[in-house]
Design a protein around this motif. Structure first.
Motif, mmCIF file in Angstrom:
data_model
loop_
_atom_site.group_PDB
_atom_site.id
_atom_site.type_symbol
_atom_site.label_atom_id
_atom_site.label_comp_id
_atom_site.label_asym_id
_atom_site.label_seq_id
_atom_site.Cartn_x
_atom_site.Cartn_y
_atom_site.Cartn_z
ATOM 1 N N THR A 35 -2.634 -10.309 -0.615
ATOM 2 C CA THR A 35 -2.537 -9.741 -1.959
ATOM 3 C C THR A 35 -1.684 -10.654 -2.844
ATOM 4 O OG1 THR A 35 -0.517 -8.443 -1.730
ATOM 5 C CG2 THR A 35 -2.568 -7.405 -0.982
ATOM 6 N N PHE A 48 -12.977 -2.766 6.720
ATOM 7 C CA PHE A 48 -11.672 -2.252 6.313
ATOM 8 C C PHE A 48 -11.862 -0.760 6.044
ATOM 9 C CE2 PHE A 48 -8.644 -1.052 3.010
ATOM 10 C CZ PHE A 48 -7.452 -1.504 3.542
ATOM 11 N N LYS A 102 -10.333 2.920 4.933
ATOM 12 C CA LYS A 102 -9.234 3.484 4.141
ATOM 13 C C LYS A 102 -9.341 5.009 4.144
ATOM 14 C CE LYS A 102 -7.443 3.367 -0.607
ATOM 15 N NZ LYS A 102 -7.374 2.644 -1.870
ATOM 16 N N PRO A 109 -16.286 -3.861 3.333
ATOM 17 C CA PRO A 109 -16.296 -5.093 4.138
ATOM 18 C C PRO A 109 -14.863 -5.604 4.236
ATOM 19 C CG PRO A 109 -17.894 -5.221 2.324
ATOM 20 C CD PRO A 109 -17.057 -4.007 2.084
ATOM 21 N N PHE A 110 -14.504 -6.235 5.360
ATOM 22 C CA PHE A 110 -13.139 -6.753 5.476
ATOM 23 C C PHE A 110 -13.041 -8.061 4.705
ATOM 24 C CE2 PHE A 110 -9.514 -8.941 7.234
ATOM 25 C CZ PHE A 110 -8.572 -7.923 7.257
ATOM 26 N N PHE A 111 -11.974 -8.209 3.958
ATOM 27 C CA PHE A 111 -11.776 -9.419 3.155
ATOM 28 C C PHE A 111 -10.600 -10.192 3.738
ATOM 29 C CE2 PHE A 111 -9.855 -11.634 -0.520
ATOM 30 C CZ PHE A 111 -10.963 -12.316 -1.011
ATOM 31 N N MET A 158 -15.707 -5.100 -4.419
ATOM 32 C CA MET A 158 -16.599 -4.616 -3.379
ATOM 33 C C MET A 158 -16.718 -3.104 -3.526
ATOM 34 S SD MET A 158 -15.589 -7.012 -0.134
ATOM 35 C CE MET A 158 -14.091 -6.187 0.268
ATOM 36 N N ASN A 174 -0.307 4.583 -0.950
ATOM 37 C CA ASN A 174 -0.941 5.897 -1.010
ATOM 38 C C ASN A 174 -1.895 6.229 0.117
ATOM 39 O OD1 ASN A 174 0.123 6.255 -3.690
ATOM 40 N ND2 ASN A 174 -1.422 4.766 -4.338
ATOM 41 N N SER A 175 -2.214 5.276 0.951
ATOM 42 C CA SER A 175 -3.292 5.556 1.898
ATOM 43 C C SER A 175 -2.947 5.027 3.277
ATOM 44 C CB SER A 175 -4.574 4.896 1.409
ATOM 45 O OG SER A 175 -4.423 3.497 1.475
ATOM 46 N N GLY A 188 -0.586 -5.604 -5.651
ATOM 47 C CA GLY A 188 -1.044 -5.158 -4.331
ATOM 48 C C GLY A 188 -2.505 -4.770 -4.358
ATOM 49 N N ASN A 189 -3.084 -4.719 -5.549
ATOM 50 C CA ASN A 189 -4.490 -4.342 -5.674
ATOM 51 C C ASN A 189 -5.378 -5.515 -6.100
ATOM 52 O OD1 ASN A 189 -4.038 -1.787 -4.799
ATOM 53 N ND2 ASN A 189 -3.740 -0.937 -6.849
ATOM 54 N N SER A 215 0.878 -1.166 0.000
ATOM 55 C CA SER A 215 0.000 0.000 0.000
ATOM 56 C C SER A 215 0.915 1.215 0.000
ATOM 57 C CB SER A 215 -0.859 -0.029 1.258
ATOM 58 O OG SER A 215 -1.367 1.251 1.526
ATOM 59 N N ILE A 255 -9.292 -4.649 -5.828
ATOM 60 C CA ILE A 255 -9.511 -3.533 -4.890
ATOM 61 C C ILE A 255 -8.856 -2.264 -5.436
ATOM 62 C CG2 ILE A 255 -9.656 -4.968 -2.822
ATOM 63 C CD1 ILE A 255 -6.708 -4.246 -2.277
ATOM 64 N N ASP A 256 -9.042 -1.177 -4.743
ATOM 65 C CA ASP A 256 -8.339 0.080 -5.004
ATOM 66 C C ASP A 256 -8.732 0.708 -6.350
ATOM 67 O OD1 ASP A 256 -6.655 2.217 -4.888
ATOM 68 O OD2 ASP A 256 -4.843 1.052 -4.408
HETATM 69 N N1 LIG Z 1 -11.471 -4.827 1.916
HETATM 70 C C1 LIG Z 1 -10.266 -5.149 2.350
HETATM 71 N N2 LIG Z 1 -10.110 -6.094 3.304
HETATM 72 C C2 LIG Z 1 -8.894 -6.414 3.783
HETATM 73 N N3 LIG Z 1 -7.746 -5.850 3.357
HETATM 74 C C3 LIG Z 1 -7.820 -4.913 2.406
HETATM 75 C C4 LIG Z 1 -9.067 -4.510 1.843
HETATM 76 N N4 LIG Z 1 -8.834 -3.565 0.904
HETATM 77 C C5 LIG Z 1 -7.500 -3.381 0.897
HETATM 78 N N5 LIG Z 1 -6.871 -4.189 1.773
HETATM 79 C C6 LIG Z 1 -5.423 -4.243 2.067
HETATM 80 O O1 LIG Z 1 -4.956 -2.909 2.193
HETATM 81 C C7 LIG Z 1 -3.958 -2.613 1.219
HETATM 82 C C8 LIG Z 1 -4.132 -1.183 0.741
HETATM 83 O O2 LIG Z 1 -5.403 -0.995 0.166
HETATM 84 P P1 LIG Z 1 -5.551 -0.200 -1.191
HETATM 85 O O3 LIG Z 1 -7.002 0.013 -1.413
HETATM 86 O O4 LIG Z 1 -4.813 -0.911 -2.255
HETATM 87 O O5 LIG Z 1 -4.854 1.188 -0.821
HETATM 88 P P2 LIG Z 1 -3.636 2.012 -1.456
HETATM 89 O O6 LIG Z 1 -4.290 3.104 -2.207
HETATM 90 O O7 LIG Z 1 -2.846 2.475 -0.293
HETATM 91 O O8 LIG Z 1 -2.839 1.116 -2.344
HETATM 92 C C9 LIG Z 1 -4.126 -3.665 0.151
HETATM 93 O O9 LIG Z 1 -2.912 -3.931 -0.523
HETATM 94 C C10 LIG Z 1 -4.601 -4.858 0.962
HETATM 95 O O10 LIG Z 1 -3.502 -5.500 1.552
#
Ligand SMILES: Nc1ncnc2c1ncn2[C@@H]1O[C@H](COP(=O)(O)OP(=O)(O)O)[C@@H](O)[C@H]1O
Ligand SMILES: [Mg+2]
Length: 613
Positions: A305, A261, A263, A299-301, A286, A246-247, A448-449, A244, A468-469
């Motif tokens: 990654t 989860f 962010k 929701p937490f997953f 999601m 950026n956040s 990572g996404n 991760s 994700i992301d």
């Molecule tokens: N819904 C989720 N449940 C569990 N872990 C998550 C979820 N979404 C993201 N993550 C974890 O958080 C990390 C960062 O989320 P992400 O949305 O990719 O943010 P960034 O913009 O910082 O890259 C992901 O690489 C993953 O490991």
């Protein structure tokens, strides 16, 4: 057939009047027997199955990766899957799999999973003529591809075979292959180093374009959001994700036990918008909700990654079979979902994109053109100058841009020229960007996404995949969208070497000689990386090129954008100022890609970097 408890009882097999009817040749039912053991039945349409190369199996379970045996060792077979509504899937198997045409003189051959099963089974009801015919057809195909005949050990389950059964099968094979006289020799399983990891099925396209509905997209409930906004949550222990960049994020649980989860990002609105769009094109995602203070709540997953799995795979010495299988599975899913999203969105030309409320804004340009304005990224990282081996002092920024490069013995231009060219190609108003087909994509689809569920069902081959992301998701010039996953997934080890620790350095050399940066790349490509590259080219890029052609365009015309985007992924996405070797290696990779003008050129770049095919 002994299935007492069927899985997925609610699912209906399409009727002969359904447009799907002509898309499959067989159906698989699965479930459990009286003792709880796994059982499955496959029903085949015998009318014309023998004429086909691909056997389309309608299934309720999806599995893309199968272990198999080839004359030279264990391999994985990657099978394409089409995802249909109502959780139906079609697996596109083949009778026999062979390695690429480039190795036509010595192809490796293996049975597809259906052929493996049919050929090693007995006809229960006498010598049923149909079943026997199919066996003969499979034998013929195997022979025509390999010019030899298989032994008992050519079957992937052969190590489990009882001696009595092996003897029977051996006799069966002798009889079946008797008509094929020019047998050159038997296949022997060698123990040589694996050059290849996978057999890849033909790319298969269903005639019916399946549109996916967003209604299934998961999100947190109103009540969960209310509790979050009221602070009725407990933060849970959670290891900071390493991929991760950026956040800030954390895991929490609401008072009534829902895991979420959270962010925090300055791009929350963009992400919400991107996710809304993504829900129209991607089945595995999601949708976040925006909390009162602007956080995104998902929701937490429970998963890992793709990048974390890749690191574990490399650390395991490139050996772990379970990790390999999971990574191949995700790669197939990614190719399939990306391709479907591209196909569905490509046909939405200018106007209909507006109507869909999704004007192309090219937010993906945050990674590309925006970083080139006034050399901002380069200045930020190297503005204070850069050390290079062979130089007596730090090289000032302006001078760094003016050095010529010599990479693997070939002369290259200066960074100044390279960036000027890149800027002209990817500028949003440039004619190249304006002409490039627009499609929906996640844009930032590095490993990572993409998450993979921790529960991996080996038998079912199923691990849930989640994209994700969505910070930069949207309608993008398709070449910009393709670039990041292509670069990051093929250059993964070199890119994340720092996370791997000692023992993973490669032998790239760099020296400043007579005002020239001389780089000799020692790029290594492990078999998994090679397989990932093949999946991308065969299951995504090749069918995408065909699709663009069908729509009257030619993706070849837009390759310069991809070349520039790969160059920018290599150079301006990360900071290499603390490590001159890393700097030299990545910039050299980028310079090599920058030269490509068409697909042959891109392929030549990958070949230069040690990839085959
Ligand atoms: N819904 C989720 N449940 C569990 N872990 C998550 C979820 N979404 C993201 N993550 C974890 O958080 C990390 C960062 O989320 P992400 O949305 O990719 O943010 P960034 O913009 O910082 O890259 C992901 O690489 C993953 O490991
Ligand atoms: Mg991310």
């Amino acid at each position: 057939m002994g299935i007492e408890q069927q899985e997925f009882v609610d699912l209906e097999v399409p009727s002969p009047t359904s447009p799907l009817w002509s898309e499959f040749d067989a159906v698989r039912f699965a479930g459990h027997g009286a003792n709880g053991d796994d059982r499955s039945v496959k029903i085949l349409n015998l009318v014309d199955i023998c004429q086909k190369e691909t056997i389309n199996l309608l299934s309720f379970k999806e599995r893309r990766v199968f272990e198999t045996l080839s004359p030279r060792g264990k391999r994985f077979m990657c099978v394409q899957v089409t995802t249909l509504p109502k959780r139906l899937k079609i697996q596109h198997d083949q009778w026999v799999y062979t390695t690429a045409s480039g190795e036509a003189d010595k192809p490796e051959v293996a049975f597809g999973f259906m052929a493996d099963m049919l050929l090693s089974s007995a006809c229960v009801y006498g010598k049923a003529i149909h079943a026997h015919n199919i066996k003969e057809v499979v034998a013929g195909r195997y022979f025509s591809k390999s010019r030899t005949h298989p032994t008992v050990r050519s079957f992937c389950r052969s190590s489990d075979f009882h001696l009595v059964y092996s003897n029977w099968l051996s006799q069966e094979l002798t009889k079946l292959f008797a008509p094929f006289k020019e047998i050159i020799g038997l296949y022997h399983l060698g123990t040589s180093i694996e050059q290849r990891l996978i057999f890849l099925g033909e790319n298969y396209t269903t005639k019916t374009l399946i549109s996916l509905l967003s209604s299934g997209t998961k999100q947190i409930s109103d009540e969960t959001l209310r509790q979050f906004n009221n602070g009725q949550i407990t933060r849970l222990q959670y290891e900071t994700p390493i991929f991760s960049f950026n956040s800030i994020s954390y895991k929490a649980r609401t008072h009534d036990g829902v895991e979420i989860f959270v962010k925090e990002t300055p791009f929350a609105k963009e992400e919400k918008h991107g996710a809304e769009l993504a829900a129209r094109f991607l089945p595995r995602m999601m949708n976040p909700r925006i909390a009162a203070k602007g956080e995104l709540v998902y929701p937490f997953f429970q998963g890992t990654t793709k990048s974390d799995i890749r690191l574990s795979y490399i650390r395991s010495g490139y050996k772990d079979q379970d990790l390999t299988q999971r990574l191949l599975h995700v790669e197939m899913v990614q190719a399939e979902d990306t391709l479907r999203a591209y196909r569905q969105s490509l046909s939405l030309t200018g106007n209909s994109i507006d109507r869909a409320g999704a004007q192309p804004k090219y937010n993906i340009q945050r990674f590309f053109h925006d970083r080139l304005i006034n050399d901002s990224r380069m200045r930020q990282y190297y503005g204070k100058g850069m050390n290079l081996p062979g130089a007596s002092r730090s090289i000032p920024f302006d001078q760094l841009l003016k050095l010529r490069w010599r990479i693997n013995g070939q002369r290259y231009t200066t960074l100044q020229n390279a960036f000027d060219y890149a800027r002209s190609v990817v500028a949003p108003e440039s004619s190249s960007i304006q002409r490039c087909p627009i499609a929906f994509g996640i844009g930032d689809l590095h490993g990572g996404n993409i998450m993979v569920s921790d529960v991996f069902n080996r038998k079912g081959g199923l691990s849930e995949v989640l994209f994700i992301d969505f910070e930069v998701s949207g309608f993008h010039p398709i070449m910009l969208d393709l670039a990041k996953p292509l670069y990051v997934d093929t250059m993964f080890e070199s890119l994340f070497r720092k996370f791997l620790g000692d023992g993973f350095s490669n032998g790239t050399r760099c020296r400043l000689v007579g005002g020239e940066v001389v780089v000799d790349l020692a790029h290594r490509v492990d078999t998994l990386t090679q397989s990932i590259f093949r999946i991308k080219t065969q299951c995504l890029i090749k069918p995408l090129r065909a699709e663009v052609q069908r729509l009257g365009g030619n993706l070849d015309d837009h390759v310069p954008i991809l070349a520039v985007a790969l160059f920018l992924c290599a150079t301006v996405s990360r900071n290499f100022s603390d490590d001159p070797m890393d700097f030299a290696e990545k910039f050299a990779l980028g310079m090599i890609f920058l030269r490509a003008r068409n697909w042959d050129g891109i392929e030549a770049c990958f070949r230069e970097l040690g990839f085959s095919e």
